[in-house]
Design an enzyme around this catalytic site. Structure first.
Site, PDB file in Angstrom:
ATOM      1  CB  CYS A 126      -0.945  -0.054   1.193  1.00  0.00           C
ATOM      2  SG  CYS A 126      -2.235   1.207   1.200  1.00  0.00           S
ATOM      3  CG  ASP A 184      -5.853  -1.750  -5.262  1.00  0.00           C
ATOM      4  OD1 ASP A 184      -6.596  -0.837  -4.853  1.00  0.00           O
ATOM      5  OD2 ASP A 184      -4.699  -1.941  -4.846  1.00  0.00           O
ATOM      6  CG  HIS A 215      -5.804  -1.577  -1.570  1.00  0.00           C
ATOM      7  ND1 HIS A 215      -4.664  -1.266  -2.285  1.00  0.00           N
ATOM      8  CD2 HIS A 215      -5.659  -0.994  -0.353  1.00  0.00           C
ATOM      9  CE1 HIS A 215      -3.877  -0.526  -1.540  1.00  0.00           C
ATOM     10  NE2 HIS A 215      -4.445  -0.344  -0.355  1.00  0.00           N
TER      11      HIS A 215
END
Length: 246
Positions: A126, A184, A215
């Site tokens: 991330c 995502d 995600h």
């Protein structure tokens, strides 16, 4: 496989101390190091477990608290709306120069660490995926493993939401691994294609994997976790690091 020693160290930066959590294979000796950058929530349970799993394969793993100039040492943001809001707020409040300074401090510390061979890679998920990629601009980093890195395609990391990571990616000498989730929403297809095209344009060698996943599919808490893909990604990561840090 190795048992671990967990500890933390507070390193000095120009913006105050940065707490770094270390996961070290027990038994002494020197190991290649991996700087593992977390999500916006800092060093949560899932991040600690990912770090421990990597250290268990023979790596000295260092996990910095990325928001050290804003939060007290040891702060962990919750996986809820308030935690998400705070993490995203700080992601754009922190100066880009501070992110880069953190890397320099970490690399210099690891190069002098008694348990480190001197070979260092960066890895992240991330926000941490983007930070691991930027870390590759440092001459002390020989490989970067970027898992669903956010804000690269939009060039919006840091204060002012105007980073130069994608613009400079052709200058990055480190070996590169990218892993993405095709479902995502934070890095849509157009964003992934932009990054891929920039790498091709720069003539860089890189490794690229896309999976049918959301995600944060590596995070072992919450509905998006995909344990089967997490195992595959760990195998990919270990093979990549083994080749890059040998």
């Amino acid at each position: 496989m190795a048992t671990l020693t967990e500890a933390f160290t507070d390193l000095a930066t120009s913006r105050g101390p940065m707490r770094v959590h270390t996961f070290t294979p027990a038994g002494g000796g020197k190991h290649p190091a991996v700087i593992f950058f977390s999500e916006i929530f800092q060093v949560t349970g899932p991040i600690r477990r990912m770090a421990a799993a990597l250290a268990g394969e023979g790596y000295l793993v260092a996990v910095p608290e990325v928001y050290h100039e804003f939060e007290e040492p040891g702060c962990v943001l919750a996986y809820d709306q308030a935690g998400s809001d705070r993490g995203n707020e700080l992601k754009y409040a922190k100066d880009l120069a501070s992110y880069d300074e953190d890397v320099d401090v970490l690399v210099k510390w690891l190069q002098g660490h008694e348990a480190c061979t001197g070979k260092i890679a960066s890895h992240g998920v991330c926000l941490g995926g983007h930070l691991s990629l930027r870390a590759g601009f440092h001459e002390g980093i020989s490989a970067v493993a970027c898992f669903y890195p956010t804000d690269v395609h939009s060039a919006t990391l840091g204060a002012g939401k105007s980073d130069d990571t994608l613009k400079r990616i052709g200058d990055l000498d480190a070996q590169m691994l990218f892993v993405w989730g095709r479902q995502d929403p934070h890095i849509p297809q157009a964003g992934r294609e932009l990054i891929h095209a920039r790498l091709e344009e720069a003539g860089r060698a890189f490794e690229w994997h896309e999976f049918n996943a959301a995600h944060a599919f590596l995070r072992d808490e919450g509905p998006r976790y995909n344990p089967a893909l997490a195992r595959v990604c760990m195998a990919v990561l270990l093979r990549f690091l083994g080749e890059a840090l040998e």
